[in-house]
Design an enzyme around this catalytic site. Structure first.
Site, PDB file in Angstrom:
ATOM      1  CE  LYS A 181      26.636  45.983  -2.278  1.00 24.68           C
ATOM      2  NZ  LYS A 181      26.731  45.613  -3.717  1.00 24.68           N
ATOM      3  CB  SER A 224      23.886  48.115  -5.185  1.00 23.47           C
ATOM      4  OG  SER A 224      24.847  47.067  -5.196  1.00 23.47           O
ATOM      5  CB  SER A 233      27.023  46.835  -7.353  1.00 23.16           C
ATOM      6  OG  SER A 233      25.710  47.069  -7.787  1.00 23.16           O
TER       7      SER A 233
HETATM    8  N1  GLN Z   1      23.087  48.798 -10.886  1.00 21.60           N
HETATM    9  C1  GLN Z   1      22.884  47.453 -11.350  1.00 21.60           C
HETATM   10  C2  GLN Z   1      21.514  47.002 -10.994  1.00 21.60           C
HETATM   11  O1  GLN Z   1      20.791  47.773 -10.490  1.00 21.60           O
HETATM   12  C3  GLN Z   1      23.942  46.558 -10.801  1.00 21.60           C
HETATM   13  C4  GLN Z   1      23.662  46.054  -9.458  1.00 21.60           C
HETATM   14  C5  GLN Z   1      24.764  45.234  -8.905  1.00 21.60           C
HETATM   15  O2  GLN Z   1      25.830  45.106  -9.504  1.00 21.60           O
HETATM   16  N2  GLN Z   1      24.500  44.640  -7.768  1.00 21.60           N
HETATM   17  O3  GLN Z   1      21.136  45.906 -11.221  1.00 21.60           O
END
Ligand code: GLN
Length: 519
Positions: free
Chosen positions: A85, A160, A184
């Site tokens: 990532k 994400s 994410s």
């Molecule tokens: N979707 C969540 C957010 O927008 C989690 C993001 C993540 O785990 N990096 O904060």
């Protein structure tokens, strides 16, 4: 074995073929690079990758082949390629966090997890797409364009870490690294039919993961099987003096637990608050099927209540932006990446910083910086940040009470299957709701695993099943996950990805042909 069959096998099967010298690391890496060329580019490509690391990956693979030929004892995953990532820093490859503010920036050092991948001899295929600074649930907040879900190219791959999940689902990489601050790794896993694990907080070093919310962030594995994630977590896990929150005694025996896979006599708790109302019917149905399978394998299924989980999302959206607003202050136009000068007026450092941040950050990142700065401001700190921290304690107590009754907890990973690109991008609240079932684990620091639980009746898209265990008991996730996976695959007659229409038939091949013609 033909390349398109080779890339569809699990990482552990690839490792076995390498060890038996049935295939070389160069051939295996090249097959994945070819797949990336075929399906990742073009107007309707998957776009899982922001950077492809062709030459270095092949050089590492060639080195592994030479060492194997010389009889050297290698790591089990040596020669098995992996995608990373683009929130995790890598020497010699760009790291952007999918933000314009880091365009062209190269890290002078490797993250600890990347060092460990290199030490194991795993070729790095490249860097995967994400929502800018890991803020989002769809990968649509990437400054470099969204990733598409390999199951249906008009749908989101989650976020994400949509790039890592899509790369693994589209057979562009057998393994990938993700980061999970609120879901994410797990939510993208759920909507792409892949496996993803958020280890116990501190079980895997965060050194070199660009910080979003430091008290919640965790690096973890993305794969197509439970065993593959266990293999990868054993590579990247362990104590790291460079991360002050790194555990000295993380869970061990993960691979052994995945190989053992036994739930007889185990107590599994269904979290009352994390299914039912607000969850898509097909998600609920597949969830119930999994409960039935676990019961048939000898587990005792009981219902537990975590009454404070209803406040988790609210607490998260105060704590996470507060920490993020502070972590992102370092992107000031002086130290990293982009520098934008104001178009008029004096050239003070504050004004250069303002112009750089205005041009370099996208809307979602700005929204969260504003939210976090407000929550931390004098006069509001106690009311917002302070209250959210108290809720966090209540959630930890809910977990403690639940784990006093059961060995692991279970819920759907995401309330819905993959939604259409563009569907939620202008509605932050409905985007945030995708993480309703994943956020509690981050707030409490406990580990969570998602695995595919089948396809929703109404849309034929993958549903994720989430398992949660007490801190430092990551091995339980692998033990239970492996059982459920094998029971489900016995029903489906093979891995769930074999049922993906875009993958098994011609859509991706069409994309590949179109991309080739465009070249
Ligand atoms: N979707 C969540 C957010 O927008 C989690 C993001 C993540 O785990 N990096 O904060």
């Amino acid at each position: 074995m033909p390349a398109n069959e080779l890339i569809r096998s699990s990482a552990s099967a690839m490792a076995a073929k390498l060890a038996a010298k049935e295939v070389s690391a160069v051939e295996l890496t090249q097959a994945h690079l070819d797949r990336i060329t075929e399906v990742d580019g073009g107007a309707r490509g998957v776009h899982a990758f922001l950077h492809v690391n062709t030459e270095e990956a092949l050089a590492v693979a060639a080195d592994v082949d030479a060492r194997r030929a010389a009889g050297e004892k290698l790591h089990e995953l040596a020669g098995v390629p992996i995608a990373v990532k683009d929130l995790i820093v890598t020497k010699g490859q760009p790291t952007t966090a999918a933000s314009k503010i880091l365009e062209g920036w190269m890290s002078p050092y490797d993250a600890t997890v990347v060092k460990k991948l290199r030490a194991a001899g795993m070729p790095l295929l490249g860097k995967t797409n994400l929502d800018e600074f890991a803020m989002g649930s769809s990968t649509e907040h990437s400054a470099y364009g969204p990733t598409r879900n390999p199951w249906d190219l008009d749908r989101i791959p989650g976020g994400s870490g949509g790039g890592s999940a899509a790369a693994v689902a589209a057979f562009e990489a057998p393994l990938a690294l993700g980061t999970d601050t609120g879901g994410s790794i797990r939510q993208p896993g759920a909507v792409t039919g892949t496996v993803g694990v958020k280890p116990t907080y501190g079980a895997v070093s965060r050194y070199g993961a660009i910080a979003m919310a430091s008290s919640l962030d965790q690096i973890g594995p993305v794969s197509r099987t439970v065993l593959d994630s266990a293999l990868l977590q054993e590579v990247i896990g362990g104590h790291d003096p460079l991360d002050s929150t790194s555990l000295t005694d993380p869970s061990t025996g993960l691979v052994a637990a995945a190989r053992l896979g036994n739930v007889k006599g185990m107590k599994i708790g269904v979290i009352k608050e994390l299914h039912g109302e607000g969850f898509q019917t097909g998600v609920e149905n597949r969830f119930n099927d999994s409960l039935e399978l676990l019961r048939s394998a000898g587990a005792e299924i009981v219902e537990v209540s975590c009454p404070n989980f209803g406040y988790a999302l609210g607490a998260y959206y105060l704590i996470m932006p507060s920490e993020a607003s502070s972590n992102l202050a370092k992107f000031d136009g002086v130290r990293f990446g982009l520098r934008t000068l104001p178009t008029e007026g004096p050239l003070t450092i504050e004004r250069v910083m303002g112009a750089t941040r205005a041009a370099g950050f996208g809307d979602e990142v700005k929204r969260r910086i504003i939210l976090g700065t407000y929550a931390l401001s004098a006069g509001y700190y106690d009311a917002y940040y302070g209250s959210a921290q108290k809720v966090r304690t209540l959630i930890q107590r809910d977990f403690a009470a639940a784990f006093a009754q059961v060995d692991v907890l279970i819920s759907p990973t995401s309330p819905v299957t993959a939604f259409k690109l563009g569907e939620k991008i202008d509605d932050p609240l409905s985007m945030y709701l995708n993480d309703i079932a994943t956020i509690p684990a981050n707030l409490a620091g406990v580990p969570g695993l998602t695995l595919p639980g089948g396809l929703a009746d109404e849309d034929g898209l993958p549903v994720g099943i989430q398992l949660l265990a007490p801190a430092r008991e990551d091995s339980r996730l692998y033990r239970v996950g492996a059982v459920l996976e094998s029971l489900l695959e016995a029903q489906w007659g093979g891995p769930i990805l074999d049922q993906a229409p875009s993958l098994s038939q011609s859509v991706l091949e069409t994309v590949g042909t179109a991309a080739k013609e465009a070249n």
